[in-house]
Scaffold this active site. Structure first.
Site, PDB file in Angstrom:
ATOM      1  CE  LYS A 196      61.567 -17.240  43.753  1.00 22.20           C
ATOM      2  NZ  LYS A 196      61.245 -17.068  45.302  1.00 22.20           N
ATOM      3  CD  GLU A 228      54.080 -20.539  59.057  1.00 26.80           C
ATOM      4  OE1 GLU A 228      54.035 -20.038  57.914  1.00 26.80           O
ATOM      5  OE2 GLU A 228      54.378 -21.647  59.235  1.00 26.80           O
ATOM      6  NE  ARG A 271      51.324 -24.779  58.104  1.00 36.36           N
ATOM      7  CZ  ARG A 271      52.515 -25.016  57.143  1.00 36.36           C
ATOM      8  NH1 ARG A 271      53.425 -24.067  56.720  1.00 36.36           N
ATOM      9  NH2 ARG A 271      52.743 -26.108  56.923  1.00 36.36           N
TER      10      ARG A 271
END
Length: 632
Positions: A282, A366, A394
């Protein structure tokens, strides 16, 4: 004219020389940094996928071949290469490009998948559809930035593995969140062997001939196969994938475009589902991002290009939660916290630093977070689960059946509730107060300011026989709004004149409600403005207040269908209260990205709009009461 500016289609990439492609990669990185410095956005992930995305578009033919990104915030480079570079400067601005793939922007975007861990399921369905239709096109799923920590991705892999003739290439963008990197010449050689279509035929021939040898053939084959598998597992992390029956290519340096193209062509030629493991970093290519220890500029706000210094930010709602949860943790040893790959964004980093053994990051999972929290509660602790409001959608079944059914004391803290704006339709937290209304026993709080956030959070963690929820919006909080009185558990924020209009301001819309009240008072209309604080269950005091007024107006930063106002209306009807109710909330639509204030104005959630509507409604009530009785 630069190379990027001259491109109108990704097919033109195949006409470029290596020098042109190197220059193009540099131009892309410059535009990424220049734009995100002004608009904010997911800079770090996209700096890391420049060469990878170039390789994908040179090997595959989009939009004939379909490319699905997971998470969707890795698609900036894809947008540039598919004819949108000239509009990239308006990234995440009203009327400009979305920060995620968008079907309305380009035929090259097929899935608007800004929620993570979904691309493999989309890709599985696409590849199956193409096979059933006799279509030879390929499907490419680019998954990374933690998305493989989501259970849905592994459910998809379980099915993808048995679709042996599926033309599906899965690119795992491993930027440090997925698998341990392994490199070496032997790995490269094994990669070439494993993806050669002749490999399986040769292996099958050896198996048949060895098994034909009396007495020792079968055992000999098992030994040879075990040696082969053991050797591969020793040099590359593909064992898990190959145990599922998936071919594996890599690991490959994701910043080496030539190597990436070679690996992708090998995978494309195999004819079945293949994993291509790309190692990336990244922030690659921009020094300030690479040296940013927290997250390599994962999603910075505006910043100075030369220094990388972000524009100073004021205090936000999340800061108040971050401070208060640490204070609660100091006082109560049974408090533990959970998040789903969002430690800093939801404000749990301070709690983690102070109580690392009581902090759990479960990755982008989640559902697991909610049920694990139920288990922690059953084990005698009080978990606080902090996620964005949009992501609690979710885990609805887990909140309902695992937390509420078992009456567990779990507190869910929902950041970025209501209209969030820049990130678009999928990130507006406009569903939580509607879907949570159906959960028996659950208690839901919506603080109007940071003083109430601290107050309600402390009240929520005291509940040990039901799940509780505290939700608050994105951005800077308002000044604290003092109460002038109370009614039951509600705070009265304004009381002036006769009891004409009761204005119910929910959470962050309480300030708007006060302004509405002041505008009505200026027109000679009597007003009471209340903040329910706890919006589920409905406070009995609200029923009494509604019965005493001529009109009830509710204002909430949530979908108008099934929200707080709708439930209040239903509750009043059940109680026999006939006072008319006017509901103001978010229309049930997927809202285009824009600043929060712009969207609120667009949908009529402003003091002026609500006050004008209220005056009109009240006037209609007066006219109706003065009218002659109808014969019809």
């Amino acid at each position: 004219m630069g190379v990027l500016a001259s491109l109108s289609s990704p097919r033109e990439l195949n006409d470029l020389s290596d020098d042109d492609l190197t220059l193009l990669a540099s131009e892309i990185r410059d535009l990424l940094v220049e734009t995100c410095a002004k608009t904010g956005g997911h800079l770090g992930p996209n700096l890391g996928v420049v060469e990878l995305t170039l390789a994908i578009h040179r090997v595959f033919d989009s939009p004939v071949d379909r490319i699905v990104f997971d998470t969707g915030h890795q698609a900036y480079v894809h947008k540039m290469l598919t004819g949108r570079a000239d509009r990239f400067g308006a990234l995440r601005q009203e009327g400009g490009l979305s920060g995620y793939p968008s079907r309305t922007e380009s035929e090259h975007d097929i899935v608007e998948n800004s929620h993570a861990s979904t691309a493999l399921s989309y890709a599985d369905g696409l590849a199956k559809a193409f096979r059933l239709r006799g279509d030879a096109r390929h499907t490419v799923a680019v998954i990374g930035d933690g998305a493989l920590t989501g259970g849905m991705a592994w459910e998809a892999l379980n099915n993808i593995a048995v679709a042996k003739d599926s033309r599906l290439v899965i690119v795992v963008n491993d930027n440090g969140r997925s698998y341990t990197p392994t490199v070496g010449g032997l790995t490269t050689a094994l990669t070439s062997l494993r993806t050669n279509p002749r490999y399986e035929k040769v292996l099958d021939l050896v198996k048949r001939r060895l098994n034909a040898v009396p007495g020792i053939g079968s055992a000999a084959y098992d030994v040879l196969h075990a040696m082969k598998k053991g050797l591969k597992d020793a040099v590359a992390p593909q064992g898990l994938f190959e145990d599922l029956g998936l071919k594996y290519v890599g690991p490959v340096d994701g910043h080496d475009r030539v190597a990436m193209e070679q690996a992708l062509r090998q995978a494309k030629g195999f004819g079945g589902p293949v994993i291509v493991h790309a190692m990336t970093r990244k922030g690659f290519g921009y020094d300030a991002a690479e040296k940013h220890e927290a997250d390599q500029f994962h999603s910075p706000g505006p910043f100075d290009v030369a220094t990388g210094a972000e524009t100073p930010k004021g205090s936000i709602w999340t800061d108040a939660f971050a401070e208060e949860i640490v204070a609660i943790g100091e006082r109560r040893r049974d408090i533990v916290t959970i998040t789903a790959a969002m430690m800093h964004p939801v404000g749990l980093h301070g709690f983690q630093a102070r109580f690392p053994e009581r902090t759990f990051d479960v990755g982008i999972a989640e559902q697991h977070a909610a049920t694990s929290a139920a288990g922690l509660a059953l084990g005698g602790l009080h978990p606080v689960v902090a996620v964005y409001a949009t992501f609690l959608n979710r885990a609805f079944d887990q909140v309902l059946m695992d937390c509420a059914l078992h009456r567990t004391g779990v507190t869910f803290v929902l950041d970025r509730a209501g209209v969030t704006g820049d990130d678009g339709a999928s990130h507006n937290g406009m569903w939580d107060m509607s879907i949570l209304q159906v959960v028996p026993g659950l208690r839901l709080a919506a603080p109007r300011d940071t003083a109430r956030l601290r107050e309600l959070l402390n009240e929520a963690v005291e509940v040990d026989d039901a799940p509780t929820v505290v939700r608050f919006p994105k951005g800077a909080p308002p000044k604290d709004i003092p109460a002038v009185g109370t009614a039951g558990g509600c705070d009265v924020l304004l009381r002036d004149g006769t009891k004409d209009v009761l204005v119910v301001g929910v959470g962050a819309m309480a300030g708007t409600a006060v302004e509405v009240g002041e505008r009505l008072v200026a027109q000679g209309i009597g007003v009471t403005v209340v903040d329910p604080r706890w919006v589920k269950p409905v406070d009995p005091a609200l029923i009494e207040l509604a019965a005493a007024h001529r009109l009830v107006v509710s204002i909430e930063d949530n979908g108008v269908v099934g929200g707080v106002g709708a439930v209040l209306l239903q509750t009043l009807a059940e109680a026999g209260v006939r006072t008319p109710v006017r509901l103001h909330g978010i229309p049930q639509d997927f809202l285009d990205h824009a600043k929060r204030a712009v969207i609120l104005d667009r949908i009529g959630l402003t003091p002026q709009a609500v006050a004008l509507d209220t005056i009109t409604r009240l006037s209609a009530l007066v006219d109706h009461s003065d009218a002659e009785p109808s014969l019809h």
